[in-house]
Design an enzyme around this catalytic site. Structure first.
Site, PDB file in Angstrom:
ATOM      1  N   LYS A 153     -22.375  19.671 -32.030  1.00 32.91           N
ATOM      2  CA  LYS A 153     -22.369  20.831 -31.140  1.00 32.91           C
ATOM      3  C   LYS A 153     -21.146  20.820 -30.217  1.00 32.91           C
ATOM      4  O   LYS A 153     -20.532  21.871 -29.968  1.00 32.91           O
ATOM      5  CB  LYS A 153     -23.656  20.858 -30.306  1.00 32.91           C
ATOM      6  N   SER A 169     -33.379  23.981 -29.536  1.00 35.82           N
ATOM      7  CA  SER A 169     -32.137  23.809 -28.776  1.00 35.82           C
ATOM      8  C   SER A 169     -31.740  25.033 -27.965  1.00 35.82           C
ATOM      9  O   SER A 169     -30.969  24.922 -27.003  1.00 35.82           O
ATOM     10  CB  SER A 169     -30.983  23.451 -29.729  1.00 35.82           C
TER      11      SER A 169
END
Length: 831
Positions: free
Chosen positions: A757, A714
Site C-alpha cells: 500500500k 481496510s
C-alpha cells in the site's frame, strides 16, 4: 544363400510396404505350361548359385545375396532385363562355388524387386519361370555364364480320373499337414484354396514340403508332371507320419508330467531364454535385491519387513499377475534413502553470499534461513522447521527454495499442490488397489536420494478437497515436527522419518489454508518489491538471464535505470517481477532481431527507446485527485498483484435517510460503511452535524472501477472520512491517503499489506498517510531509503483520523442543507 525367412528379420517396415508395388509375371492358373511365350529367352544365362533352397517355376521367393560375385551379378541383371538362371549348390560351402559344385538343372528367374540391406547384403525377390539344363559353362569371371537348354513341363492339360484323384490327395495331404503342424501359419490354407492350376499346385507343394535339399532337387529335375506329383505325395505321406508320431509322443509324455514338473520345465526354458537375451532371471533379480538390502542403513523393523516381503516375492510364480506388483514394492523399499543424509554446509558467510547473489531484497527471509543454519551449526542437529513463504505471485518464493538448497548443500525437490484434491496423492494408495503407488511425498524423497532434502510444497493455499478425502488434513502429519518422524504411507506400510527434511511451503493467500495446517508452519511474509528493488533485480538478474536465453552477450546492449523504470511503471502492475521479466524478454527479442538482420539499434536503451520497442504504455499510475469536492477521500488497498489506491466518493441528496452502496463491494466493505455511518450519527454533535440530515437526506457511497470486486476492512477509516466530509462540506487535506479498520466505538484497528500500500501511495504522489498505531512496526521493517518524503500519522481512534484529515475550510459552493423541523413539518431551516 541364407534361408528365405531371414529376409523378414532384416527388412524395414518401409521395405516391406514396397511389396505392394511388385509386378509379378502372371504364371499360374492358365499359363504355367506356356510361359515360354512370355518373352524370348537367350540360350546363354548368367548363373546365380544359391544354397538351402530350390526355386520352382511360378514360385516367388526372397534370396539374400552376400558373395561379391553374386552381388555384382544381381545388380547388373536388375539394371538389364532382370533375367538370371538359378542353380542350387550341391554342398553348403560359403566359398565361391565352382561349376562342378552345382546341380545341372535349375530355374530361370525374373528379378521383381531388389533391396540393399544395412549390413551390406542384397536381397532380391525372384519369380521362377521355367526349368533349364546346363550344357556347358562358358565363363566363370566376373560371374558364371552357361549355355543352357530349356526344359518343357509335361503335365496333362486334361486329367483322367486317376490323375484327378492324385491331385485331390495332394491337396488333402497338404491340409492335414497344416492341421498337424501348428508352426505353419493359417494363411497357408487360404493360399491352397485359391490354387486352381494342378501344375502350379505341384510346384507350390514341392517348394514348401519339408524335405531334404537333394530330394527337392530331384523333384525339380522330374519333368513329367504326374511322376513329380507321385514322388511329392510320397514325401508328404512321410511328413504326415512323422507329425502324427510326434504328436502321439508329446501326448504320452505330457500325461506323465505333473503340473509341478511342467512349471519347472517352463521356468527352466524361460531362464535359458533370458540368459540368451541378456535379461536377468528372477533368481538373479532377487539376489540383487537381497544384496542391496544388506547395504541399507535401516532399522531392524524395516529390515525384517523387507526380508518378509522378499520371501513372499520368492514364493510367487514369476508368471503370475501378482509378481510385478510385489517386485515394484520391494524395489521401492531398497531404492528409498533410509537414513541416508547429505552433509550440511555450515559456512554462514558463504551461505549469505549465495542468498544475496540469487535474490535481491527479502532480508527477513534470508535472515531467518541464516538463523536456522546458525542453530544447526551450534547444536549439530535439530528438527527441521516448517517455513511458509507468503506473498503475491512473482516475488521469488519458489526459486528461493533452490537457493536454500544450494546454501545448505542439500538436494532439492518440489511438489506442486495447486488443485490437489485426492488424499492418496499425499498418503499413497493401499496395495490392495489396482495401480496402487506411494504418495508424492515418498516418491519425491526417493527421487532426491536423500532423507534430508529441501522440499518445496508449492501453492499450499490452493489444495482442494472432495469425496476422495482432504489432502490438507493428510499434510498435517507430514508437516508436524512432532509426528513426521514416523510418517506412514498407505502403500509403504512402514514408518519413514521425515523429521530431517526441510519443508518450505509457499502461498499467495493465508485465508484458504487449513487452520490446523497453518498452525504447524512458521509464516514468513515475502512482500512486494519497491521500484528501486525492481530496477536492481532487473539489472542484476532478469536482464542478464534474458540476454543469455536469447543468445546475446553482455556487451551487445544495456538499459539505463530510467529505461527499466519505464518498463516497470508503464508495462507492469504487480508486486513481483514475473511480468517484468516477460516485458524485458520482449525488449531483448526486438534487439536480437535487429542484430540478426543487421539493423541499426540503440546500444544503450533510454526510456523513449522502451516506448518505441514495446508500444504504448499499458498502465498509468493512479494519481491523487484534488480536494475540490467534499466526500472524496483517497484510500489504500491490497490486491493479489500488489498495492493500489482507490477513491471513496460520497454524495448527499434529499430523501428519507437511505444508505446506498455501489461499486461491487463485498460484505466486509459494506459493513465498514454502516459502522462508519453509525459512529457519525452517535457523535454528530462533536462534528457540528445536524442530526436531522441523517433522516432527511439520502447517502450514496460509491467506489469507482465498478467492474472490479472489492472487499476487506481496510477502507473503514476512509469511508468514515468521506462521509464526514460530505456531511460537514469540509475539505480533505491535500496529498493524504489512509488505511485502517474501524469499529462502532471508533477504534482504529491494524490491517495487512502495508508495504504494498505504501508503494502504491508513493507511485501516486501522495505525501502523507494515516495508519493504525499498531501498523508502525510494518513501516519500521521497510528500508528508510524507500519511504523518504513520506509522513506517517499513527492513530488509535476515529476522532484522531477526522482531526488530521478534515480541514476547517469548506469546499467551494458547499451544499445548502434544507431541513424540516420535526415539531413544525411545514417550516424549514437552512443549514
Amino acid at each position: 544363400m541364407n534361408n528365405p525367412n531371414d529376409l523378414f528379420k532384416h527388412l524395414s517396415l518401409s521395405d516391406i510396404s514396397d511389396f505392394e508395388n511388385i509386378e509379378l509375371i502372371p504364371i499360374g492358373a492358365e499359363g504355367l505350361e506356356n510361359n515360354d511365350k512370355m518373352s524370348v529367352l537367350s540360350d546363354e544365362l548368367p548363373i546365380l548359385p544359391i544354397r538351402n533352397i530350390v526355386l520352382f517355376p511360378g514360385m516367388v521367393i526372397p534370396i539374400t545375396v552376400s558373395r561379391q560375385k553374386s552381388v555384382r551379378l544381381v545388380k547388373k541383371a536388375y539394371k538389364g532385363d532382370r533375367t538370371i538362371g538359378v542353380l542350387v549348390q550341391a554342398n553348403n560351402s560359403k566359398e565361391e562355388p565352382q561349376p562342378d559344385d552345382l546341380y545341372k538343372v535349375g530355374t530361370v528367374a525374373h528379378i521383381v524387386k531388389m533391396f540393399v540391406l544395412p549390413g551390406g547384403n542384397t536381397t532380391i525377390i525372384v519369380q521362377g519361370r521355367k526349368r533349364f539344363e546346363v550344357r556347358e559353362f562358358i565363363k566363370t569371371d566376373p560371374n558364371l555364364i552357361a549355355k543352357v537348354n530349356y526344359l518343357e513341363d509335361n503335365f496333362p492339360k486334361k486329367l483322367n480320373k486317376e490323375n484327378k484323384a492324385l491331385v485331390s490327395t495332394l491337396k488333402e495331404s497338404a491340409l492335414k499337414i497344416l492341421n498337424l503342424n501348428p508352426e505353419i501359419p493359417r494363411e497357408a490354407q487360404i493360399a491352397l484354396d485359391n490354387i486352381d492350376s494342378s501344375a502350379f499346385l505341384v510346384h507350390f507343394l514341392s517348394s514348401n514340403i519339408n524335405a531334404e535339399l537333394k530330394d527337392k532337387q530331384e523333384l525339380l529335375e522330374t519333368l513329367d508332371g504326374i511322376e513329380q506329383a507321385t514322388h511329392l505325395l510320397e514325401y508328404m505321406m512321410k511328413e504326415i507320419q512323422h507329425l502324427e508320431l510326434k504328436r502321439e509322443i508329446q501326448s504320452k509324455a505330457s500325461s506323465d508330467i505333473d503340473q509341478q514338473q511342467r512349471d519347472y520345465y517352463i521356468r527352466q526354458q524361460i531362464k535359458v531364454l533370458q540368459e540368451e537375451l541378456g535379461v536377468e532371471s528372477p533368481e538373479q533379480e532377487l539376489d540383487g535385491l537381497r544384496a542391496k538390502g544388506a547395504k541399507k542403513k535401516w532399522s531392524k523393523e524395516v529390515n525384517d519387513f523387507f526380508l518378509k516381503e522378499l520371501s513372499k516375492l520368492q514364493r510367487t510364480n514369476a508368471m503370475s499377475g501378482e509378481y510385478p506388483m510385489l517386485m515394484n514394492f520391494v524395489e521401492l523399499l531398497v531404492d528409498l534413502p533410509w537414513s541416508e543424509y547429505t552433509k550440511d554446509h555450515f559456512d554462514l558467510v558463504k551461505a549469505k553470499k549465495i542468498l544475496d547473489a540469487d535474490h535481491f531484497g527479502l532480508e527477513k527471509v534470508k535472515e531467518r534461513i541464516i538463523e536456522y543454519l546458525a542453530v544447526l551449526k551450534m547444536k549439530g542437529d535439530m528438527k527441521a522447521p516448517i517455513l511458509c513463504l507468503y506473498g503475491p505471485p512473482g516475488v521469488g518464493k519458489t526459486s528461493l527454495g533452490k537457493s536454500v538448497a544450494k546454501a545448505l548443500g542439500r538436494k532439492y525437490v518440489r511438489m506442486a499442490l495447486g488443485g490437489l484434491r485426492d488424499e492418496a496423492e499425499i498418503r499413497g494408495h493401499r496395495k490392495t488397489y489396482i495401480g496402487a503407488m506411494p504418495g508424492k511425498v515418498i516418491q519425491n524423497i526417493k527421487k532426491s536420494g536423500s532423507s534430508n532434502p529441501v522440499f518445496i510444497l508449492d501453492e499450499i493455499d490452493k489444495v482442494g478437497s472432495d469425496h476422495r478425502g482432504d489432502p490438507s488434513s493428510a499434510l498435517l502429519e507430514v508437516l508436524d515436527p512432532e509426528q513426521n518422524n514416523s510418517f506412514m504411507d498407505n502403500y509403504l506400510e512402514v514408518e519413514f522419518d521425515l523429521s530431517r527434511v526441510m519443508f518450505i511451503a509457499t502461498a499467495n493467500n493465508l485465508d484458504t489454508i487449513h487452520p490446523a495446517l497453518r498452525d504447524r508452519m512458521e509464516i514468513i511474509e515475502v512482500s512486494g518489491y519497491t521500484m528501486e528493488e525492481k530496477v536492481q533485480i532487473a539489472k542484476k538478474h532478469l536482464l542478464p538471464k534474458q540476454k543469455k536465453e536469447h543468445g546475446l552477450d553482455k556487451a551487445d546492449f544495456s538499459m539505463t535505470d530510467a529505461a527499466i523504470q519505464k518498463v516497470v511503471e508503464g508495462y507492469t502492475r504487480e508486486s513481483g517481477v514475473r511480468k517484468l521479466e516477460q516485458e524485458l524478454g520482449k525488449v531483448v527479442r526486438k534487439i536480437t532481431k535487429s542484430i540478426a538482420i543487421g539493423e541499426e539499434y540503440p546500444h544503450k536503451l533510454q526510456a523513449t527507446d522502451v516506448v518505441r520497442l514495446l508500444g504504448q504504455e499499458n498502465f498509468e499510475n493512479d494519481s491523487y485527485e484534488s480536494n475540490e469536492y467534499a466526500g472524496v477521500v483517497t484510500g489504500l488497498a491490497w490486491t493479489p498483484v500488489g498495492g493500489d489506491i482507490l477513491f471513496i466518493e460520497t454524495l448527499l441528496n434529499r430523501g428519507k435517510g437511505q444508505l446506498t452502496l455501489s461499486g461491487q463491494l463485498g460484505d466486509v466493505m459494506k459493513e465498514s460503511a454502516m459502522a462508519a455511518l453509525s459512529f457519525l450519527k452517535a457523535h454528530a454533535d462533536l462534528l457540528d452535524i445536524d442530526y436531522r440530515i441523517f433522516d432527511q437526506y439520502n447517502l450514496h457511497i460509491h467506489v469507482p472501477a465498478g467492474a472490479v470486486p472489492k472487499d476487506g476492512p481496510s477502507a473503514g477509516i476512509t469511508m468514515l472520512t468521506a462521509i464526514a466530509s460530505a456531511l460537514t462540506q469540509r475539505r480533505v487535506k491535500l496529498n493524504l491517503a489512509m488505511t485502517g479498520e474501524i469499529t462502532l466505538r471508533g477504534k482504529v484497528l491494524p490491517v495487512g499489506g502495508i508495504k504494498e500500500k505504501i508503494l502504491a501511495a508513493k507511485r501516486a504522489g501522495i505525501k502523507e498517510i494515516i495508519l493504525c498505531h499498531k501498523n508502525k512496526k510494518d513501516i519500521e521493517e521497510i528500508e528508510p531509503r524507500y519511504i523518504t518524503d513520506l509522513n506517517f500519522y499513527y492513530v488509535e481512534n476515529a476522532m484522531e483520523v477526522l482531526t488530521l484529515a478534515l480541514l476547517h475550510e469548506k469546499v467551494k459552493n458547499p451544499v445548502n442543507f434544507v431541513l424540516q423541523d420535526e415539531a413544525k413539518p411545514n417550516s424549514s431551516v437552512a443549514v
